[in-house]
Design a protein around this motif. Structure first.
Motif, PDB file in Angstrom:
ATOM      1  N   ASP A 186       0.795  -1.229   0.000  1.00  0.00           N
ATOM      2  CA  ASP A 186       0.000   0.000   0.000  1.00  0.00           C
ATOM      3  C   ASP A 186       0.825   1.276   0.000  1.00  0.00           C
ATOM      4  N   LEU A 187       2.128   1.147  -0.129  1.00  0.00           N
ATOM      5  CA  LEU A 187       3.067   2.279  -0.189  1.00  0.00           C
ATOM      6  C   LEU A 187       2.975   3.180   1.046  1.00  0.00           C
ATOM      7  N   GLN A 188       2.638   2.595   2.176  1.00  0.00           N
ATOM      8  CA  GLN A 188       2.549   3.388   3.406  1.00  0.00           C
ATOM      9  C   GLN A 188       3.450   2.799   4.471  1.00  0.00           C
ATOM     10  N   LEU A 189       4.237   3.668   5.096  1.00  0.00           N
ATOM     11  CA  LEU A 189       4.972   3.262   6.291  1.00  0.00           C
ATOM     12  C   LEU A 189       4.462   4.176   7.403  1.00  0.00           C
ATOM     13  N   SER A 190       4.795   5.450   7.337  1.00  0.00           N
ATOM     14  CA  SER A 190       4.216   6.412   8.270  1.00  0.00           C
ATOM     15  C   SER A 190       2.883   6.946   7.747  1.00  0.00           C
ATOM     16  N   GLY A 191       2.682   6.854   6.426  1.00  0.00           N
ATOM     17  CA  GLY A 191       1.481   7.429   5.804  1.00  0.00           C
ATOM     18  C   GLY A 191       1.692   8.847   5.321  1.00  0.00           C
ATOM     19  N   ASP A 192       2.876   9.405   5.586  1.00  0.00           N
ATOM     20  CA  ASP A 192       3.110  10.809   5.255  1.00  0.00           C
ATOM     21  C   ASP A 192       3.166  11.059   3.739  1.00  0.00           C
ATOM     22  N   MET A 193       3.712  10.107   2.974  1.00  0.00           N
ATOM     23  CA  MET A 193       3.870  10.359   1.538  1.00  0.00           C
ATOM     24  C   MET A 193       2.506  10.597   0.885  1.00  0.00           C
ATOM     25  N   LEU A 194       1.572   9.675   1.107  1.00  0.00           N
ATOM     26  CA  LEU A 194       0.263   9.834   0.461  1.00  0.00           C
ATOM     27  C   LEU A 194      -0.509  11.014   1.054  1.00  0.00           C
ATOM     28  N   ALA A 195      -0.245  11.354   2.309  1.00  0.00           N
ATOM     29  CA  ALA A 195      -0.899  12.522   2.904  1.00  0.00           C
ATOM     30  C   ALA A 195      -0.413  13.809   2.250  1.00  0.00           C
ATOM     31  N   ALA A 196       0.813  13.786   1.723  1.00  0.00           N
ATOM     32  CA  ALA A 196       1.408  14.987   1.139  1.00  0.00           C
ATOM     33  C   ALA A 196       0.996  15.223  -0.311  1.00  0.00           C
ATOM     34  N   MET A 197       0.361  14.233  -0.933  1.00  0.00           N
ATOM     35  CA  MET A 197      -0.084  14.375  -2.330  1.00  0.00           C
ATOM     36  C   MET A 197      -1.155  15.463  -2.393  1.00  0.00           C
ATOM     37  N   LYS A 198      -0.998  16.435  -3.288  1.00  0.00           N
ATOM     38  CA  LYS A 198      -1.920  17.571  -3.288  1.00  0.00           C
ATOM     39  C   LYS A 198      -2.070  18.170  -4.675  1.00  0.00           C
ATOM     40  N   LEU A 199      -3.029  19.055  -4.786  1.00  0.00           N
ATOM     41  CA  LEU A 199      -3.182  19.859  -6.000  1.00  0.00           C
ATOM     42  C   LEU A 199      -2.098  20.928  -5.960  1.00  0.00           C
ATOM     43  N   LEU A 200      -1.235  20.945  -6.985  1.00  0.00           N
ATOM     44  CA  LEU A 200      -0.140  21.916  -7.011  1.00  0.00           C
ATOM     45  C   LEU A 200      -0.590  23.212  -7.687  1.00  0.00           C
ATOM     46  N   GLU A 209       0.486  14.340   9.715  1.00  0.00           N
ATOM     47  CA  GLU A 209      -0.382  13.464  10.521  1.00  0.00           C
ATOM     48  C   GLU A 209      -1.768  14.099  10.667  1.00  0.00           C
ATOM     49  N   PHE A 210      -1.810  15.429  10.758  1.00  0.00           N
ATOM     50  CA  PHE A 210      -3.111  16.105  10.787  1.00  0.00           C
ATOM     51  C   PHE A 210      -3.858  15.837   9.481  1.00  0.00           C
ATOM     52  N   LEU A 211      -3.166  15.900   8.353  1.00  0.00           N
ATOM     53  CA  LEU A 211      -3.824  15.631   7.069  1.00  0.00           C
ATOM     54  C   LEU A 211      -4.302  14.186   6.989  1.00  0.00           C
ATOM     55  N   GLN A 212      -3.564  13.266   7.578  1.00  0.00           N
ATOM     56  CA  GLN A 212      -4.027  11.867   7.636  1.00  0.00           C
ATOM     57  C   GLN A 212      -5.311  11.789   8.466  1.00  0.00           C
ATOM     58  N   THR A 213      -5.369  12.589   9.521  1.00  0.00           N
ATOM     59  CA  THR A 213      -6.558  12.612  10.385  1.00  0.00           C
ATOM     60  C   THR A 213      -7.755  13.171   9.624  1.00  0.00           C
ATOM     61  N   VAL A 214      -7.538  14.208   8.839  1.00  0.00           N
ATOM     62  CA  VAL A 214      -8.618  14.783   8.021  1.00  0.00           C
ATOM     63  C   VAL A 214      -9.167  13.716   7.085  1.00  0.00           C
ATOM     64  N   ARG A 215      -8.272  12.996   6.425  1.00  0.00           N
ATOM     65  CA  ARG A 215      -8.711  11.948   5.491  1.00  0.00           C
ATOM     66  C   ARG A 215      -9.496  10.871   6.242  1.00  0.00           C
ATOM     67  N   PHE A 216      -8.997  10.455   7.412  1.00  0.00           N
ATOM     68  CA  PHE A 216      -9.691   9.437   8.217  1.00  0.00           C
ATOM     69  C   PHE A 216     -11.107   9.901   8.543  1.00  0.00           C
ATOM     70  N   TYR A 217     -11.245  11.151   8.963  1.00  0.00           N
ATOM     71  CA  TYR A 217     -12.570  11.678   9.308  1.00  0.00           C
ATOM     72  C   TYR A 217     -13.473  11.700   8.076  1.00  0.00           C
TER      73      TYR A 217
END
Lengths: 148, 177
Positions: A72-86, B154-162
């Motif tokens: 799932d390409l997640q360890l901390s989850g930060d990479m996919l959380a950082a994906m955004k509209l540029l 981590e906050f953005l992960q929380t937003v997605r979870f919600y």
């Protein structure tokens, strides 16, 4: 090794206004997230290559609570959380990672299969940053219908 | 430093979340959100990173002193070094009690608080001595190993979870899959 800036520009109808482009970008990002983490498939619908034994036996793998079969390409989850509209403009949206960030470097490693090395490791790229045209059309249609 | 600083109240995070998702957080979402955030903090700390302020960036936890690494080697030989760590890894884990205990402390109509819980057990040669996990967390903060915060990502992960479990994406599951 300097990471390549990872982003994808998608052509969208010029009839979409800025709010509609924002909504479409959000749906594209959430689709990429779902497809990557639930289906474990790349932008063309192909399954991701399996994780290496070295990685699955690592302490980080255990501490992240990962399972071998879920690529799932997640360890901390930060990479996919950082994906955004540029950026977005009339007829186009660009999705990806901020240049120079650690998350861009992680994404680059996955997308090109380099994982911090100078050259790609054969058969190991996991190119998640993109969307099949049929799915993009479906999301565009949803945004258009919702606006009318 | 008061024990209450080891307890993380989530009201400011929930307020920011409400601003982002543009709706009031449902009462039934509060416990799952607290558990999700606690797990994010536990996992990230075990991976070897801390966050020194809410919405900041994660950074590697301060390295271990050589003498302490040596002690951890003895702990490993004696069988009480947690399987979630290694001799040289700085991840606030020796026996594992601190992070194993980390979770929901309180849920009320208006407040969710998370943090370490309980009193240290005797493990191998290490005596608990009536010390609480909250005291251990405070000690680590004093040593510069701050972990009881939520990074921006981590906050953005929380937003997605919600959004996925209680918000707008709940109704768009088929669309985005």
């Amino acid at each position: 090794m300097t990471a390549k800036h990872q982003k994808v520009s998608l052509k969208v109808p010029k009839s979409l206004n800025p709010d509609e482009r924002l909504e479409l970008a959000d749906l594209v990002i959430e689709h990429i997230y779902e497809r990557t983490t639930k289906d474990n498939t790349d932008k063309n619908g192909n399954s991701f290559p399996k994780y290496s034994k070295k990685y699955t036996n690592s302490l980080d793998f255990k501490n992240a609570g990962k399972t071998k079969g879920n690529i799932d390409l997640q360890l901390s989850g930060d990479m996919l959380a950082a994906m955004k509209l540029l950026t977005h403009k009339n007829g186009e949206i660009t999705i990806g990672f901020e240049r120079g960030t650690e998350e861009n470097a992680k994404a680059d490693g996955n997308i090109r299969g380099t994982y911090g090395q100078a050259s790609p490791i054969p058969g190991k790229k996991r190119d998640f940053l993109g969307i099949e045209q049929s799915k993009l059309r479906e999301l565009i249609e949803y945004v258009k219908v919702k606006s009318n | 430093m008061s024990k209450s600083k080891a307890i993380k109240q989530l009201d400011n995070i929930f307020s920011r979340l409400e601003g982002v998702v543009e709706e009031t957080i449902n009462q039934k979402a509060m416990r799952p959100l607290g558990e999700f955030i606690a797990e994010l903090i536990r996992k990230r700390t075990r991976l070897g990173y801390g966050v020194d302020r809410d919405y900041g960036q994660k950074t590697k936890l301060k390295s271990l002193k050589a003498s302490y690494k040596k002690f951890r080697g003895y702990a490993d030989e004696a069988g009480f070094l947690s399987s979630n760590t290694s001799q040289g890894k700085s991840n606030l884990t020796l026996t594992g009690q601190l992070l194993d205990s980390y979770g929901i402390i309180k849920v009320s109509r208006s407040l969710v608080a998370i943090g370490p819980k309980g009193t240290r057990r005797n493990v191998g040669r290490l005596k608990g001595r009536g010390i609480s996990n909250q005291q251990i967390a405070l000690y680590q903060e004093e040593q510069g190993r701050i972990f009881n915060r939520l990074s921006e990502l981590e906050f953005l992960q929380t937003v997605r979870f919600y959004r996925k479990n209680f918000g707008d994406l709940l109704h768009k599951r088929k669309l985005i899959s």
